[in-house]
Motif scaffolding. Structure first.
Motif, PDB file in Angstrom:
ATOM      1  N   ASN A  54       2.855   3.653   5.869  1.00  0.00           N
ATOM      2  CA  ASN A  54       1.515   4.328   6.029  1.00  0.00           C
ATOM      3  C   ASN A  54       1.178   4.876   4.919  1.00  0.00           C
ATOM      4  OD1 ASN A  54       1.175   3.544   8.710  1.00  0.00           O
ATOM      5  ND2 ASN A  54       2.061   5.542   9.406  1.00  0.00           N
ATOM      6  N   LEU A  55       2.112   5.618   4.268  1.00  0.00           N
ATOM      7  CA  LEU A  55       1.674   6.309   2.969  1.00  0.00           C
ATOM      8  C   LEU A  55       1.257   5.271   1.653  1.00  0.00           C
ATOM      9  CD1 LEU A  55       1.660   9.047   1.267  1.00  0.00           C
ATOM     10  CD2 LEU A  55       4.265   8.680   0.719  1.00  0.00           C
ATOM     11  N   ALA A  56       2.165   4.158   1.654  1.00  0.00           N
ATOM     12  CA  ALA A  56       1.530   3.041   0.865  1.00  0.00           C
ATOM     13  C   ALA A  56       0.371   2.922   0.966  1.00  0.00           C
ATOM     14  CB  ALA A  56       2.507   1.823   0.660  1.00  0.00           C
ATOM     15  N   ALA A  57      -0.120   2.583   2.330  1.00  0.00           N
ATOM     16  CA  ALA A  57      -1.536   2.219   2.700  1.00  0.00           C
ATOM     17  C   ALA A  57      -2.489   3.369   1.996  1.00  0.00           C
ATOM     18  CB  ALA A  57      -1.744   2.235   4.083  1.00  0.00           C
ATOM     19  N   ALA A  60      -2.989   2.924  -1.669  1.00  0.00           N
ATOM     20  CA  ALA A  60      -3.564   1.547  -1.794  1.00  0.00           C
ATOM     21  C   ALA A  60      -5.237   1.469  -1.560  1.00  0.00           C
ATOM     22  CB  ALA A  60      -3.027   0.458  -1.003  1.00  0.00           C
ATOM     23  N   ARG A  61      -5.525   2.205  -0.541  1.00  0.00           N
ATOM     24  CA  ARG A  61      -6.911   2.281   0.028  1.00  0.00           C
ATOM     25  C   ARG A  61      -7.638   3.889  -0.346  1.00  0.00           C
ATOM     26  NH1 ARG A  61      -6.802  -1.470  -1.559  1.00  0.00           N
ATOM     27  NH2 ARG A  61      -6.507  -3.419  -0.513  1.00  0.00           N
ATOM     28  N   GLY A  62      -6.775   4.864  -0.928  1.00  0.00           N
ATOM     29  CA  GLY A  62      -7.438   6.078  -1.431  1.00  0.00           C
ATOM     30  C   GLY A  62      -7.874   6.791  -0.084  1.00  0.00           C
ATOM     31  N   TRP A  63      -6.955   6.631   0.923  1.00  0.00           N
ATOM     32  CA  TRP A  63      -7.269   7.518   2.354  1.00  0.00           C
ATOM     33  C   TRP A  63      -6.596   8.920   2.096  1.00  0.00           C
ATOM     34  CZ3 TRP A  63      -5.298   2.661   5.118  1.00  0.00           C
ATOM     35  CH2 TRP A  63      -6.332   1.717   5.155  1.00  0.00           C
ATOM     36  N   ALA A  72       1.405   3.292  -4.342  1.00  0.00           N
ATOM     37  CA  ALA A  72       1.488   2.412  -3.329  1.00  0.00           C
ATOM     38  C   ALA A  72       2.529   1.601  -3.378  1.00  0.00           C
ATOM     39  CB  ALA A  72       0.210   1.751  -2.984  1.00  0.00           C
ATOM     40  N   VAL A  73       2.715   0.927  -4.343  1.00  0.00           N
ATOM     41  CA  VAL A  73       4.064   0.016  -4.493  1.00  0.00           C
ATOM     42  C   VAL A  73       5.209   0.696  -4.412  1.00  0.00           C
ATOM     43  CG1 VAL A  73       5.047  -1.565  -6.098  1.00  0.00           C
ATOM     44  CG2 VAL A  73       2.665  -2.023  -5.616  1.00  0.00           C
ATOM     45  N   LYS A  74       5.194   1.790  -5.378  1.00  0.00           N
ATOM     46  CA  LYS A  74       6.553   2.699  -5.406  1.00  0.00           C
ATOM     47  C   LYS A  74       7.175   3.013  -3.938  1.00  0.00           C
ATOM     48  CE  LYS A  74       7.358   7.667  -5.832  1.00  0.00           C
ATOM     49  NZ  LYS A  74       7.104   9.181  -6.236  1.00  0.00           N
ATOM     50  N   TRP A  75       6.105   3.309  -2.957  1.00  0.00           N
ATOM     51  CA  TRP A  75       6.632   3.795  -1.592  1.00  0.00           C
ATOM     52  C   TRP A  75       7.124   2.408  -0.786  1.00  0.00           C
ATOM     53  CZ3 TRP A  75       8.446   8.032  -0.311  1.00  0.00           C
ATOM     54  CH2 TRP A  75       7.926   9.148  -0.789  1.00  0.00           C
ATOM     55  N   ILE A  76       6.135   1.237  -0.868  1.00  0.00           N
ATOM     56  CA  ILE A  76       6.523  -0.046  -0.448  1.00  0.00           C
ATOM     57  C   ILE A  76       8.024  -0.379  -0.895  1.00  0.00           C
ATOM     58  CG2 ILE A  76       6.107  -2.538  -0.149  1.00  0.00           C
ATOM     59  CD1 ILE A  76       3.280  -1.770  -0.231  1.00  0.00           C
ATOM     60  N   ARG A  77       8.266  -0.150  -2.279  1.00  0.00           N
ATOM     61  CA  ARG A  77       9.508  -0.558  -2.736  1.00  0.00           C
ATOM     62  C   ARG A  77      10.545   0.207  -2.135  1.00  0.00           C
ATOM     63  NH1 ARG A  77      10.651  -3.349  -7.216  1.00  0.00           N
ATOM     64  NH2 ARG A  77       8.557  -2.814  -8.222  1.00  0.00           N
ATOM     65  N   LYS A  78      10.524   1.668  -1.908  1.00  0.00           N
ATOM     66  CA  LYS A  78      11.339   2.307  -1.257  1.00  0.00           C
ATOM     67  C   LYS A  78      12.029   1.697   0.132  1.00  0.00           C
ATOM     68  CE  LYS A  78      10.027   6.979  -3.327  1.00  0.00           C
ATOM     69  NZ  LYS A  78      11.493   7.498  -3.922  1.00  0.00           N
ATOM     70  N   ALA A 446      -2.697  -2.693   3.459  1.00  0.00           N
ATOM     71  CA  ALA A 446      -2.473  -3.054   2.067  1.00  0.00           C
ATOM     72  C   ALA A 446      -2.700  -4.432   1.937  1.00  0.00           C
ATOM     73  CB  ALA A 446      -1.137  -2.325   1.494  1.00  0.00           C
ATOM     74  N   SER A 447      -2.448  -5.093   2.974  1.00  0.00           N
ATOM     75  CA  SER A 447      -2.478  -6.652   2.600  1.00  0.00           C
ATOM     76  C   SER A 447      -4.071  -7.224   2.504  1.00  0.00           C
ATOM     77  CB  SER A 447      -1.924  -7.473   3.807  1.00  0.00           C
ATOM     78  OG  SER A 447      -0.249  -6.761   3.736  1.00  0.00           O
TER      79      SER A 447
END
Length: 528
Positions: A54-57, A60-63, A72-78, A446-447
């Protein structure tokens, strides 16, 4: 051949994550968004993998925070590093498209493989496409077929379509027309339009199955009802061809002695009879709420009204669609002829109906509460009383045009019992936490760039060659470039983009084909 990525049903399956975000999250950075971001980040920092996503999203979208693809990628990578397959798949897509990282096909394939090894179907499809095209890995058609099979064995229609094509052309597996038909049929029966088109061609040409023009017409028609332009052309050409040979066309319309208009389709020694009124309304419904539904309103009545309401009130329209689905499940219990049970599926393939139901399947404003409201209405309303003539498929003896009840009703059918069974099943679905968790995991906003690129690739693959096709490709690109990622209703924006692309392809391909039955599609579907 370049991958053709999946169509709109994948998009509908992917935007459901938005249901967990605030209704106004796309309109601008509101206090509600900021609060959501703060709470999500706190959970993520405690190691919650779902919150990582959710945080990555949000980034990624500025919410609720400034847009930051790298963060965003940092949190997806985690989450990916901790073995979360959806995150691994998403990280692979980031490397594939250069979102927040330097574009790197080798890294994309690496992360796609990690998710695929855990059985994540979308990643298996993606990895198969990488091997099929030599993207990030050495081209290996045998390995591609292996991964398509893994996903196909899990029941994934796109993988089944791919595996069928692999057998048909001998790509990575021995050429085998019978196996090709087997896997293509599996995808076609799940509603995949390109697979339905290919299966129609197999019957039309006797390739891997006995030649059967009526069966070919059936599958061409199914694909055409979903907007597959080549299938529509093939169906028209098939009817013209059979007439020119002096044989009865695959279908003909006649009037019976009692005035009923019926369609007769000949298949071997079997005559299939369908009323022209099949899938027709029973009593016009003009209400806007569930409470206004009358027992005599059938599923077609509700869907007709849902389509009318949709531009002004999407939620009300979707709830009518859910009510129609419950009615259809009830009718499947009372109608003995199993061939009639496909009726609601055919309705949902019609573009206007599909638009309503697809919106609800992905909208951030729809959740369990909407389903509970429909369930509460259904319990108060009781079982429908309309005659199930809308489901007529075979034999005028079962359901006459004048409403006669024949042998079509299941033996021992009790309306109250059947309705209760339908609603109990629905309640279990609503109250199953794993469904909502899975919906969350499979639906990653994010997709969106990847999804739009997939839509574009699909429709580019359907364009004819020549100047009209070149213009069509330019217009498809313009739809993608002009997409508003901060639209007030992102799901509706995706629907609009999909419909715009369909219209572009239809216009570009308006020139009649040179041959009567176009060749089956051979393209490979890419990752989900």
């Amino acid at each position: 051949m370049k991958p053709r990525t999946p169509g709109f049903w994948l998009i509908i399956a992917t935007v459901g994550l938005l249901a967990l975000l605030p209704m106004r999250a796309f309109a601008g950075m509101t206090p509600e968004e900021v609060k959501m971001f703060t709470e999500t980040k706190a959970k993520a920092e405690k190691g919650d993998l779902e919150a990582h996503f959710n945080l990555a999203a949000c980034y990624a979208r500025g919410w609720g925070v400034a847009r930051d693809q790298a963060e965003a990628v940092k949190w997806i990578r985690k989450a990916a590093d901790k073995g979360y397959p959806m995150a691994q798949f998403s990280l692979g897509n980031c490397y594939d498209n250069g979102n927040g990282v330097t574009k790197n096909a080798v890294e994309a394939a690496k992360w796609m493989r990690k998710a695929a090894d855990q059985g994540f179907v979308s990643a298996q499809n993606g990895l198969a496409a990488y091997y099929a095209n030599g993207k990030g890995v050495a081209m290996d058609q045998v390995e591609a077929a292996k991964w398509f099979r893994k996903a196909a064995d899990q029941g994934d229609a796109l993988a089944q379509y791919n595996l069928g094509n692999s057998y048909r052309v001998g790509r990575g597996v021995p050429k085998d027309a019978i196996e090709a038909v087997k896997w293509t049929r599996k995808a076609a029966e799940q509603g995949d339009a390109p697979a339905q088109f290919n299966l129609g061609n197999s019957y039309a040409n006797g390739d891997g199955v006995g030649e059967d023009q009526a069966e070919a017409a059936k599958w061409f028609r199914k694909a055409a009802q979903q907007g597959h332009t080549e299938a529509a052309k093939s169906l028209d050409a098939l009817n013209r061809m059979t007439s020119s040979k002096g044989t009865p066309p695959a279908e003909k319309t006649v009037t019976t002695l009692d005035g009923a208009r019926v369609v007769i389709a000949k298949k071997g020694n079997v005559t299939n009879v369908e009323t022209v009124g099949n899938l027709s309304p029973n009593k016009a419904f003009t209400g806007s709420t569930l409470a206004a539904i009358k027992p005599e309103n059938n599923p077609v009545d509700l869907l007709v009204r849902a389509v009318e309401l949709f531009p002004q009130n999407q939620r009300a329209a979707y709830q009518l669609g859910l009510a129609a689905r419950l009615q259809s499940q009830f009718d499947q219990k009372r109608v003995a002829d199993r061939t009639a049970h496909q009726a609601f599926g055919v309705l949902t393939m019609q573009p206007a109906n599909e638009r309503v139901l697809s919106w609800g399947g992905g909208s951030q404003t729809i959740g369990a509460g909407d389903h509970r409201a429909v369930l509460e209405w259904a319990r108060k309303a009781g079982p429908p009383t309309y005659h199930p003539a809308w489901m007529i498929q075979h034999g005028m003896g079962a359901f006459g045009a004048t409403g006669r009840v024949g042998a079509g009703i299941s033996a021992g059918f009790v309306a109250a019992t059947a309705w209760s069974e339908v609603l109990n099943d629905y309640a279990k679905f609503i109250d199953t936490p794993s469904f909502w968790v899975t919906r969350h995991e499979r639906n990653n906003p994010a997709s969106f760039p990847t999804l739009l690129k997939g839509m574009e690739s699909r429709y580019v693959s359907e364009l004819d060659t020549g100047r009209a096709g070149d213009v069509g490709r330019q217009k498809l690109r313009a739809v993608v470039v002009g997409f508003d990622f901060k639209a007030a209703d992102p799901t509706l924006a995706l629907l609009d983009a999909r419909d715009a692309m369909r219209a572009i392809v239809a216009t570009a391909n308006s020139t009649p084909p040179a041959s009567s039955t176009p060749p089956a599609s051979e393209e490979v579907i890419g990752s989900r």
